[in-house]
Design a protein around this motif. Structure first.
Motif, PDB file in Angstrom:
ATOM      1  N   VAL A 138      -2.217 -12.138 -81.940  1.00  0.00           N
ATOM      2  CA  VAL A 138      -2.046 -13.042 -83.001  1.00  0.00           C
ATOM      3  C   VAL A 138      -3.091 -14.092 -83.172  1.00  0.00           C
ATOM      4  CG1 VAL A 138      -0.568 -14.893 -84.229  1.00  0.00           C
ATOM      5  CG2 VAL A 138       0.552 -12.563 -82.845  1.00  0.00           C
ATOM      6  N   GLU A 139      -3.681 -14.836 -82.162  1.00  0.00           N
ATOM      7  CA  GLU A 139      -4.343 -15.691 -82.121  1.00  0.00           C
ATOM      8  C   GLU A 139      -5.915 -15.074 -82.581  1.00  0.00           C
ATOM      9  OE1 GLU A 139      -4.878 -17.367 -78.195  1.00  0.00           O
ATOM     10  OE2 GLU A 139      -2.987 -18.215 -78.360  1.00  0.00           O
ATOM     11  N   GLN A 140      -6.076 -13.732 -82.223  1.00  0.00           N
ATOM     12  CA  GLN A 140      -7.501 -13.308 -82.615  1.00  0.00           C
ATOM     13  C   GLN A 140      -7.344 -12.934 -84.161  1.00  0.00           C
ATOM     14  OE1 GLN A 140      -5.835 -12.361 -79.877  1.00  0.00           O
ATOM     15  NE2 GLN A 140      -7.305 -12.339 -78.412  1.00  0.00           N
ATOM     16  N   THR A 141      -6.266 -12.617 -84.760  1.00  0.00           N
ATOM     17  CA  THR A 141      -6.172 -12.425 -86.052  1.00  0.00           C
ATOM     18  C   THR A 141      -6.166 -13.604 -86.991  1.00  0.00           C
ATOM     19  OG1 THR A 141      -4.425 -10.605 -85.725  1.00  0.00           O
ATOM     20  CG2 THR A 141      -4.217 -11.587 -87.949  1.00  0.00           C
ATOM     21  N   GLU A 142      -5.750 -14.740 -86.583  1.00  0.00           N
ATOM     22  CA  GLU A 142      -5.997 -16.271 -87.242  1.00  0.00           C
ATOM     23  C   GLU A 142      -7.584 -16.265 -87.058  1.00  0.00           C
ATOM     24  OE1 GLU A 142      -4.078 -17.578 -88.966  1.00  0.00           O
ATOM     25  OE2 GLU A 142      -2.195 -16.268 -88.429  1.00  0.00           O
ATOM     26  N   ARG A 143      -7.887 -16.213 -86.082  1.00  0.00           N
ATOM     27  CA  ARG A 143      -9.613 -16.624 -85.888  1.00  0.00           C
ATOM     28  C   ARG A 143     -10.292 -15.842 -86.995  1.00  0.00           C
ATOM     29  NH1 ARG A 143     -10.251 -15.286 -81.041  1.00  0.00           N
ATOM     30  NH2 ARG A 143      -9.111 -17.248 -79.961  1.00  0.00           N
ATOM     31  N   LEU A 144     -10.100 -14.441 -86.581  1.00  0.00           N
ATOM     32  CA  LEU A 144     -10.884 -13.385 -87.505  1.00  0.00           C
ATOM     33  C   LEU A 144     -10.715 -13.794 -89.084  1.00  0.00           C
ATOM     34  CD1 LEU A 144     -12.386 -11.019 -88.287  1.00  0.00           C
ATOM     35  CD2 LEU A 144     -10.303  -9.525 -88.113  1.00  0.00           C
ATOM     36  N   VAL A 145      -9.349 -14.106 -89.614  1.00  0.00           N
ATOM     37  CA  VAL A 145      -8.880 -14.347 -90.988  1.00  0.00           C
ATOM     38  C   VAL A 145      -9.954 -15.622 -91.270  1.00  0.00           C
ATOM     39  CG1 VAL A 145      -7.577 -15.240 -92.613  1.00  0.00           C
ATOM     40  CG2 VAL A 145      -6.952 -13.357 -91.016  1.00  0.00           C
ATOM     41  N   ASP A 146     -10.023 -16.591 -90.380  1.00  0.00           N
ATOM     42  CA  ASP A 146     -10.982 -17.756 -90.717  1.00  0.00           C
ATOM     43  C   ASP A 146     -12.297 -17.614 -90.700  1.00  0.00           C
ATOM     44  OD1 ASP A 146      -8.673 -19.415 -90.773  1.00  0.00           O
ATOM     45  OD2 ASP A 146      -8.681 -19.869 -88.606  1.00  0.00           O
ATOM     46  N   GLU A 147     -12.770 -16.890 -89.966  1.00  0.00           N
ATOM     47  CA  GLU A 147     -14.226 -16.353 -89.796  1.00  0.00           C
ATOM     48  C   GLU A 147     -14.683 -15.659 -91.012  1.00  0.00           C
ATOM     49  OE1 GLU A 147     -14.659 -14.170 -86.336  1.00  0.00           O
ATOM     50  OE2 GLU A 147     -14.499 -15.989 -85.018  1.00  0.00           O
ATOM     51  N   LEU A 148     -13.553 -14.957 -91.574  1.00  0.00           N
ATOM     52  CA  LEU A 148     -14.172 -13.979 -92.764  1.00  0.00           C
ATOM     53  C   LEU A 148     -14.063 -14.862 -94.043  1.00  0.00           C
ATOM     54  CD1 LEU A 148     -11.688 -10.955 -92.341  1.00  0.00           C
ATOM     55  CD2 LEU A 148     -14.328 -11.096 -91.860  1.00  0.00           C
ATOM     56  N   ALA A 149     -13.257 -16.078 -94.046  1.00  0.00           N
ATOM     57  CA  ALA A 149     -13.269 -16.886 -95.186  1.00  0.00           C
ATOM     58  C   ALA A 149     -14.673 -17.880 -95.221  1.00  0.00           C
ATOM     59  CB  ALA A 149     -12.124 -18.026 -95.013  1.00  0.00           C
ATOM     60  N   GLN A 150     -15.218 -18.073 -93.937  1.00  0.00           N
ATOM     61  CA  GLN A 150     -16.417 -18.831 -93.979  1.00  0.00           C
ATOM     62  C   GLN A 150     -17.547 -18.037 -94.245  1.00  0.00           C
ATOM     63  OE1 GLN A 150     -16.565 -20.358 -89.999  1.00  0.00           O
ATOM     64  NE2 GLN A 150     -14.684 -21.550 -90.173  1.00  0.00           N
ATOM     65  N   ASP A 151     -17.403 -16.538 -93.819  1.00  0.00           N
ATOM     66  CA  ASP A 151     -18.505 -15.761 -94.252  1.00  0.00           C
ATOM     67  C   ASP A 151     -18.787 -15.476 -95.649  1.00  0.00           C
ATOM     68  OD1 ASP A 151     -19.456 -15.313 -91.605  1.00  0.00           O
ATOM     69  OD2 ASP A 151     -18.144 -13.370 -91.267  1.00  0.00           O
ATOM     70  N   ALA A 152     -17.337 -15.509 -96.342  1.00  0.00           N
ATOM     71  CA  ALA A 152     -17.334 -15.032 -97.885  1.00  0.00           C
ATOM     72  C   ALA A 152     -18.123 -16.201 -98.575  1.00  0.00           C
ATOM     73  CB  ALA A 152     -15.992 -14.954 -98.209  1.00  0.00           C
ATOM     74  N   ALA A 153     -17.540 -17.648 -98.080  1.00  0.00           N
ATOM     75  CA  ALA A 153     -18.111 -18.722 -98.690  1.00  0.00           C
ATOM     76  C   ALA A 153     -19.671 -19.033 -98.585  1.00  0.00           C
ATOM     77  CB  ALA A 153     -17.351 -19.904 -98.299  1.00  0.00           C
ATOM     78  N   ARG A 154     -19.992 -18.685 -97.305  1.00  0.00           N
ATOM     79  CA  ARG A 154     -21.393 -18.957 -96.780  1.00  0.00           C
ATOM     80  C   ARG A 154     -22.297 -18.141 -97.235  1.00  0.00           C
ATOM     81  NH1 ARG A 154     -20.611 -21.550 -90.733  1.00  0.00           N
ATOM     82  NH2 ARG A 154     -18.745 -23.269 -91.322  1.00  0.00           N
ATOM     83  N   ASN A 155     -22.070 -16.669 -96.829  1.00  0.00           N
ATOM     84  CA  ASN A 155     -23.064 -15.670 -97.005  1.00  0.00           C
ATOM     85  C   ASN A 155     -22.645 -14.646 -98.031  1.00  0.00           C
ATOM     86  OD1 ASN A 155     -24.483 -16.936 -94.844  1.00  0.00           O
ATOM     87  ND2 ASN A 155     -22.927 -16.119 -93.539  1.00  0.00           N
ATOM     88  N   ARG A 156     -21.497 -14.764 -98.600  1.00  0.00           N
ATOM     89  CA  ARG A 156     -21.181 -13.621 -99.655  1.00  0.00           C
ATOM     90  C   ARG A 156     -20.887 -12.522 -99.106  1.00  0.00           C
ATOM     91  NH1 ARG A 156     -20.358 -13.377-104.954  1.00  0.00           N
ATOM     92  NH2 ARG A 156     -20.546 -11.329-106.052  1.00  0.00           N
ATOM     93  N   ILE A 157     -19.897 -12.390 -97.769  1.00  0.00           N
ATOM     94  CA  ILE A 157     -19.843 -11.243 -97.164  1.00  0.00           C
ATOM     95  C   ILE A 157     -18.514 -10.987 -97.148  1.00  0.00           C
ATOM     96  CG2 ILE A 157     -19.947 -10.116 -94.815  1.00  0.00           C
ATOM     97  CD1 ILE A 157     -22.437 -11.646 -94.127  1.00  0.00           C
ATOM     98  N   ALA A 158     -18.238  -9.630 -97.526  1.00  0.00           N
ATOM     99  CA  ALA A 158     -16.606  -9.295 -97.419  1.00  0.00           C
ATOM    100  C   ALA A 158     -16.498  -8.110 -96.383  1.00  0.00           C
ATOM    101  CB  ALA A 158     -16.022  -8.716 -98.784  1.00  0.00           C
ATOM    102  N   PRO A 159     -15.306  -7.977 -95.878  1.00  0.00           N
ATOM    103  CA  PRO A 159     -15.013  -7.198 -94.591  1.00  0.00           C
ATOM    104  C   PRO A 159     -14.569  -5.642 -95.204  1.00  0.00           C
ATOM    105  CG  PRO A 159     -13.486  -8.636 -94.659  1.00  0.00           C
ATOM    106  CD  PRO A 159     -14.406  -9.051 -95.691  1.00  0.00           C
ATOM    107  N   VAL A 160     -15.027  -4.796 -94.406  1.00  0.00           N
ATOM    108  CA  VAL A 160     -14.324  -3.395 -94.806  1.00  0.00           C
ATOM    109  C   VAL A 160     -13.861  -2.798 -93.564  1.00  0.00           C
ATOM    110  CG1 VAL A 160     -15.258  -1.108 -95.402  1.00  0.00           C
ATOM    111  CG2 VAL A 160     -16.337  -3.148 -96.558  1.00  0.00           C
ATOM    112  N   PHE A 161     -12.773  -2.402 -93.496  1.00  0.00           N
ATOM    113  CA  PHE A 161     -11.922  -1.920 -92.171  1.00  0.00           C
ATOM    114  C   PHE A 161     -11.834  -0.470 -92.182  1.00  0.00           C
ATOM    115  CE2 PHE A 161     -10.651  -6.396 -92.961  1.00  0.00           C
ATOM    116  CZ  PHE A 161     -10.634  -7.102 -91.683  1.00  0.00           C
ATOM    117  N   ILE A 162     -12.344   0.094 -91.183  1.00  0.00           N
ATOM    118  CA  ILE A 162     -12.273   1.237 -90.877  1.00  0.00           C
ATOM    119  C   ILE A 162     -11.116   1.650 -89.848  1.00  0.00           C
ATOM    120  CG2 ILE A 162     -13.459   3.531 -90.311  1.00  0.00           C
ATOM    121  CD1 ILE A 162     -14.723   2.268 -92.542  1.00  0.00           C
TER     122      ILE A 162
END
Length: 212
Positions: A138-162
């Motif tokens: 659960v902790e890794q999930t919350e950390r990942l979601v926060d990191e993805l939000a920062q990547d989207a705001a700063r670098n315009r990066i969106a995740p693709v899950f395989i």
């Protein structure tokens, strides 16, 4: 010229028409308050809580993609830079290996345009991915979601899950958290015996109808 015998009949017709008009007006007068009362007593329409159809966003410049491999109790970032480095080190081999698996690069033959295409096939090494990552929680999930939000705001990066078949249970909490926060992402299922296919095609640059 009317005769004396026709005069009473004419008066009767006029009286009948007037009576009919009065009856119609009376009916309208009685029905109008009733319709107003019924309309006022109806409850206002409640907003629907069902799923809404959301059209894909059309953008001239879609976000950059970062790939994540989801296995049973594991989520790992695909190191694409390692593939680029391997190709740069041996550009004429068109194949090679990284610490995450092996790849096969199929470039397009030289054509008379300034946009070339290619296709890359990558076979992930399951044992290597499991050994290079830690168990997911659960902790890794919350950390990942926060990191993805920062990547989207700063670098315009969106995740693709395989997502592999045994990684669906691991991916469900990630999916729910991203949906709840309204973040953009894509996900695909991947068969264990098939390679990941990515590529670049001319249509990606010439057709505006493509969506991210």
């Amino acid at each position: 010229m009317e005769t004396e015998e026709q005069t009473p009949s004419a008066f009767l017709d006029i009286a009948t028409n007037l009576l009919a008009i009065l009856l119609i007006l009376t009916l309208f007068a009685l029905a109008a308050p009733r319709q107003f009362t019924e309309g006022a007593s109806q409850l206002p329409a409640r907003p629907s809580t069902g799923l809404r159809f959301v059209a894909p966003q059309r953008e001239r410049f879609p976000p950059f993609s970062r790939f994540y491999v989801v296995l049973a109790d594991r989520v790992t970032v695909w190191d694409q830079e390692a593939v680029v480095a391997a190709l740069a080190a041996a550009p004429h081999t068109h194949s090679g290996t990284t610490r995450q698996g092996r790849f096969d690069w199929q470039p397009e033959w030289l054509v008379t345009r300034d946009i070339d295409g290619f296709q890359l096939r990558f076979w992930f090494d399951r044992d290597a991915l499991l050994s290079q990552s830690t168990p997911w929680g659960v902790e890794q999930t919350e950390r990942l979601v926060d990191e993805l939000a920062q990547d989207a705001a700063r670098n315009r990066i969106a995740p693709v899950f395989i997502v592999y078949p045994d990684g669906l249970e691991t991916f469900v909490p990630i999916y729910e958290r991203l949906q709840a926060r309204g973040q953009r992402f894509r996900w695909f299922t991947q068969r264990p015996d098939e390679p990941l296919l990515i590529g670049r095609h001319v249509a990606q640059f010439t057709h505006y109808s493509l969506y991210w």
